[in-house]
Design an enzyme around this catalytic site. Structure first.
Site, PDB file in Angstrom:
ATOM      1  N   LYS A 195      -1.279  12.662   2.361  1.00 46.00           N
ATOM      2  CA  LYS A 195      -1.825  11.703   3.335  1.00 46.00           C
ATOM      3  C   LYS A 195      -1.677  10.303   2.780  1.00 46.00           C
ATOM      4  O   LYS A 195      -2.557   9.766   2.101  1.00 46.00           O
ATOM      5  CB  LYS A 195      -3.296  12.020   3.622  1.00 46.00           C
ATOM      6  N   SER A 387      -0.650  13.738  12.955  1.00 49.42           N
ATOM      7  CA  SER A 387      -2.049  13.517  12.603  1.00 49.42           C
ATOM      8  C   SER A 387      -2.901  13.646  13.865  1.00 49.42           C
ATOM      9  O   SER A 387      -2.952  14.707  14.460  1.00 49.42           O
ATOM     10  CB  SER A 387      -2.218  12.159  11.926  1.00 49.42           C
TER      11      SER A 387
END
Length: 588
Positions: A195, A387
């Site tokens: 991430k 996401s």
């Protein structure tokens, strides 16, 4: 005193004259606007015409009503643009239009993502299946422009032009050093090894994990890119790789030598070739109509069963959102309406989003889940569905993506700025406060670092959201949570990679998702309707005109660099826990 009153009178008179002129200009502007709004007649198309396609304009997911489109602002030119939806539908209409004999393709700078570009390319391939021709010409070809042009029957370029073919690259702008100099510390709480949305604020280069994922998905996109160029130009993929790796094509002569183009010629020579194809006298102009003006889209059927296409494009934000931003409340309300509409038998959620607010994503995902219990709901992914964009997709019946789509990025983060160094050391500003409890000023005071206890609280919340995210993906994709976690951790995948990992069900465009939705609903005769219903152009004029003009001016001044400013603004304005892709990938 006399001169003073003379000066005051002159000032008042001048002000009145200025306001009078501005009022007259505004009246003329509004009159022209209403005149444009009323002109909805089909544009005249000559017989034996070519459809002129350039694509050198903004290509949003969906065309927005724009009463300004045929007007020009001094210094900024025309404001016309066309959404992906209308580009594809107009090319399809031209395929069936007997007046259109072929397409004159003239791309240079194509401003859209690779997945959208693939959809346009597919539409052009389908156009050719009718037996009609496509002739391409440009003074110079960027890689995206050449990717589109490679579909043409005949491909030409200016003898002094250039053609880019050197492989794909993607870069990230890192700002840690600049923030350090300003005395700003970005505090990060996240879940996911990959991430990397926060990396530009805390590092000066990519982490090894981020470099690994970028290398993998860029390579996957490159494979799809080469595959299509190879098919279009009948050049082997190994040859294409060799040409790119050694930068063998730099000018028109090189392009001819390696069969990337069919010849060198100036625009007047291309026009002569078109006249010859159309059997038009050399002394006359080529009969043509621009894709921007061509509006023979056919009538939308309003009766009977419907498949609804619901657009969700832009960053995901809390509340209602705005043009080009997905508001959690607004999109969930649209889904409820479609779920309760008996005429709508199936829904296709068209997602083109890098993500955003985790809370808004969860609100939308809940409505997707409820809709699935009532009627089929499919997802069609555009350039991005990552996401938060994947969060809102995961619970659908089936998910379709292009090979070039960027998706996955199953991970969350929180980004909290500490401005103490900026306030205290750079500006000499100090703050003090009173509070009723030790957490009273948490996430409201940016003039100090998080305490150890606050960091623990934030991490616990981020972990909780990640567990919710992976749990919903596991439910929607019929996988174990541990399996989702193994391909999650914030890692970004292309559509073709996502298919291998079970994150999507098939490779295909919006039409394939519509067909799948209709098949699952067992529909034979149906119409396709598009939502949300777009605003009246007059309402759009007053609700978004200021923002649009600002964006046009920024584009004019900053060009491709505007995206970096816009991304920084979005991230810094974001509140709460975020489910967002690291950055938008611009292919060069």
């Amino acid at each position: 005193m006399k001169s003073f009153f003379k000066y005051v009178l002159a000032t008042i008179t001048g002000t009145i004259i200025v306001f009078a002129i501005l009022f007259m200009v505004m009246i003329g502007f509004i009159t022209a606007t209403f005149s444009n709004m009323g002109s909805k007649e089909e544009v005249y198309v000559p017989s034996s015409a070519v459809l002129y396609v350039s694509l050198d304009h903004d290509i949003p997911e969906r065309t927005s009503p724009n009463p300004w489109e045929s007007m020009s602002l001094p210094g900024y030119g025309e404001m016309k643009s066309l959404g992906l939806n209308d580009i594809i539908s107009r090319i399809a209409a031209a395929k069936e239009d007997d007046r259109i004999k072929g397409i004159y393709l003239n791309p240079t700078y194509v401003n859209t993502g690779m997945a959208s570009l693939k959809e346009i390319r597919d539409a052009l391939v389908d156009f050719k299946s009718s037996g009609k021709f496509i002739v391409a010409h440009s003074d110079l070809y960027t890689q995206k422009a050449y990717y589109i042009a490679s579909v043409a029957d005949e491909l030409y370029m200016n003898p002094e032009g250039s053609l880019e073919f050197k492989g794909l690259s993607a870069s990230v702008m890192f700002m840690k050093e600049a923030l350090d100099k300003l005395g700003v510390e970005m505090q990060v709480v996240k879940v996911g090894t990959y991430k990397s949305a926060v990396e530009p604020f805390i590092l000066n280069e990519m982490s090894s994990a981020n470099r690994e994922q970028m290398t993998a998905y860029l390579g996957s996109m490159y494979s799809a890119f080469l595959e299509n160029v190879s098919e279009g130009r009948q050049i082997s993929i190994d040859t294409l790789k060799n040409i790119a790796n050694n930068f063998l094509i730099r000018n028109a002569d090189d392009a001819v030598q390696y069969k990337f183009i069919d010849g060198k010629c100036y625009k007047d020579e291309v026009l002569s070739k078109l006249k010859e194809r159309l059997e038009v006298d050399e002394k006359k102009d080529v009969p043509a109509v621009s894709l921007l003006d061509y509006n023979k889209d056919g009538k939308t059927e309003t009766k009977g069963d419907r498949v609804a296409v619901l657009y969700a494009y832009g960053d995901i934000v809390d509340g209602e959102g705005t043009e080009g931003r997905i508001g959690g409340d607004k999109l969930s309300r649209e889904l409820r309406k479609l779920r309760r509409d008996d005429r709508v038998k199936a829904v296709v959620l068209r997602v083109n989003s890098p993500g955003g607010s985790a809370l808004a994503s969860d609100i939308i995902a809940r409505e997707v889940e409820l809709t699935k219990k009532v009627k089929p709901i499919m997802v069609s992914m555009g350039d991005y569905a990552a996401s938060g964009g994947y969060y809102i997709s995961a619970l659908a019946d089936s998910i379709f993506a292009e090979k070039e789509t960027l998706t996955g990025s199953i991970g969350v983060f929180g980004l909290i700025p500490n401005l103490q160094g900026l306030f205290n050391n750079k500006l000499g500003i100090h703050m003090d406060e009173v509070k009723t409890g030790k957490f009273s000023d948490m996430l409201t005071s940016f003039d100090r670092p998080l305490t150890e206890e606050e960091t623990v609280v934030m991490q616990a919340e981020v972990d909780r959201v990640y567990n919710t995210f992976t749990g919903k993906v596991a439910t929607g994709r019929n996988m174990d949570v541990s399996a989702v976690d193994s391909i999650g951790q914030g890692r970004v995948w292309t559509g073709s990679q996502a298919l291998e990992h079970g994150l999507v069900d098939g490779i295909g465009n919006l039409n394939r998702a519509i067909q799948a939705a209709a098949a699952k609903a067992k529909l034979k005769d149906y119409s396709v309707r598009y939502y949300p219903t777009q605003k009246d152009p007059f309402a759009e004029l007053f609700s978004t005109s200021k923002e649009r003009i600002k964006m046009w001016m920024l584009d004019d001044e900053l060009g491709e660099y505007r995206q970096h400013i816009e991304q920084l603004r979005i991230v810094l304005k974001s509140s709460g826990i975020q489910a967002r892709i690291p950055y938008r990938v611009e292919i060069r």
